[in-house]
Enzyme design. Sequence first.
Site, mmCIF file in Angstrom:
data_model
loop_
_atom_site.group_PDB
_atom_site.id
_atom_site.type_symbol
_atom_site.label_atom_id
_atom_site.label_comp_id
_atom_site.label_asym_id
_atom_site.label_seq_id
_atom_site.Cartn_x
_atom_site.Cartn_y
_atom_site.Cartn_z
ATOM 1 N N HIS A 129 0.841 -1.205 0.000
ATOM 2 C CA HIS A 129 0.000 0.000 0.000
ATOM 3 C C HIS A 129 0.871 1.249 0.000
ATOM 4 O O HIS A 129 0.961 1.960 1.006
ATOM 5 C CB HIS A 129 -0.921 -0.026 1.216
ATOM 6 C CG HIS A 129 -1.737 1.212 1.434
ATOM 7 N ND1 HIS A 129 -2.194 1.999 0.392
ATOM 8 C CD2 HIS A 129 -2.169 1.811 2.581
ATOM 9 C CE1 HIS A 129 -2.872 3.021 0.886
ATOM 10 N NE2 HIS A 129 -2.863 2.929 2.221
ATOM 11 N N CYS B 33 -9.963 3.439 3.012
ATOM 12 C CA CYS B 33 -10.068 4.327 4.157
ATOM 13 C C CYS B 33 -8.979 5.391 4.052
ATOM 14 O O CYS B 33 -8.018 5.236 3.294
ATOM 15 C CB CYS B 33 -9.946 3.545 5.458
ATOM 16 S SG CYS B 33 -8.427 2.580 5.617
ATOM 17 N N GLY C 99 -6.599 8.178 6.446
ATOM 18 C CA GLY C 99 -6.165 8.648 7.748
ATOM 19 C C GLY C 99 -6.786 9.986 8.113
ATOM 20 O O GLY C 99 -7.000 10.827 7.246
#
Length: 345
Positions: free
Chosen positions: A276, A308, A310
């Site tokens: 990622h 998602c 942060g």
Amino acid sequence: MASFYAGFPETVPVRTVNRQCSSGLQAVADVAAAIKADFYDIGIGAGLESMTVNPMAWEGSVNSRVEIFKQAQDCLLPMGITSENVAERYGVSRQDQDQAAVESHRRAAAATAAGKFKDEIIPVETKIVDPKTGDEKPVTISVDDGFRPTASLSDLAKLKPAFKKSGSTTAGNSSQVSDGAGAVLLMKRKVAIQKGLPILGVFRSFTAVGVDPAVMGVGPAVAIPAAVKAAGLAIDDIDLFEINEAFASQFTYCRQKLELDPEKVNVNGGAIALGHPLGATGARCVATLLHEMKRRGKDCRFGVISMCIGTGMGAAAVFERGSAVDQLCNARPIKDHTSLSRDAR
């Protein structure tokens, strides 16, 4: 500077986008929106990240008022702690997380062995420097090298929690520290036809949503329904999903919350196996999704990408398989929706 390295002339304008884990997808969405607004006809949405060079740690100061705002404090939580929060709040077990990781590695290894990633990976020539001798060795990188074909539940069970002594998030059920880059070429349909270029997909919708920063990993569970609704569709209309596996806890929760068929989600593995690299993930997922939709043909019409973000967000986009692959009129009919391509009506 990067645009000049890539060979673009000085007449081509560029800008940077930062939405953390969704930056690559945000870049694609921004280009699609600009094309739709007639700002330009052709654009590239790209992303990259070198996590081995950038430690991803904040070294600056923080506004002192953060002490009186709980949600602002939660924006500063280590991502691993937010993973633990998801697991605890929503009851995602260590075994379920490890099982998701094993499946990610298994699928990525199988897809690589079958050559499924060849059409979406451009080989990169670089060099490896021996840290002891300083000797340089030229290499060509043409496959992902992070997946572990032999990963097993018993092996993962031996790993200690990485962020909390009593936790369940480990190095084995989290996404890897990776370097990577991806790019998506977008243009008006008529321009692609004029240039004789294949149309892999049609950008249908994009949505970014806000969620509790303490459990930022639940973002896809909120963003996916919103993006699907914006495309005039229902969850059941979606044939494939690429959901970023930042952590197995949040990936598993989102898949279960939306009651998705596991055989439709990350069919070629995900970030736990493939990595990622934050800025690149969105663009990489577009490439993986569209090529898999192409392989499946008329039985696969709509796909979703989501991740998602942060500090408490989620993003999702809906794509329709391109008409240049085969005629959309041959796809299974979707009734009572207004956001379909002209060819599908």
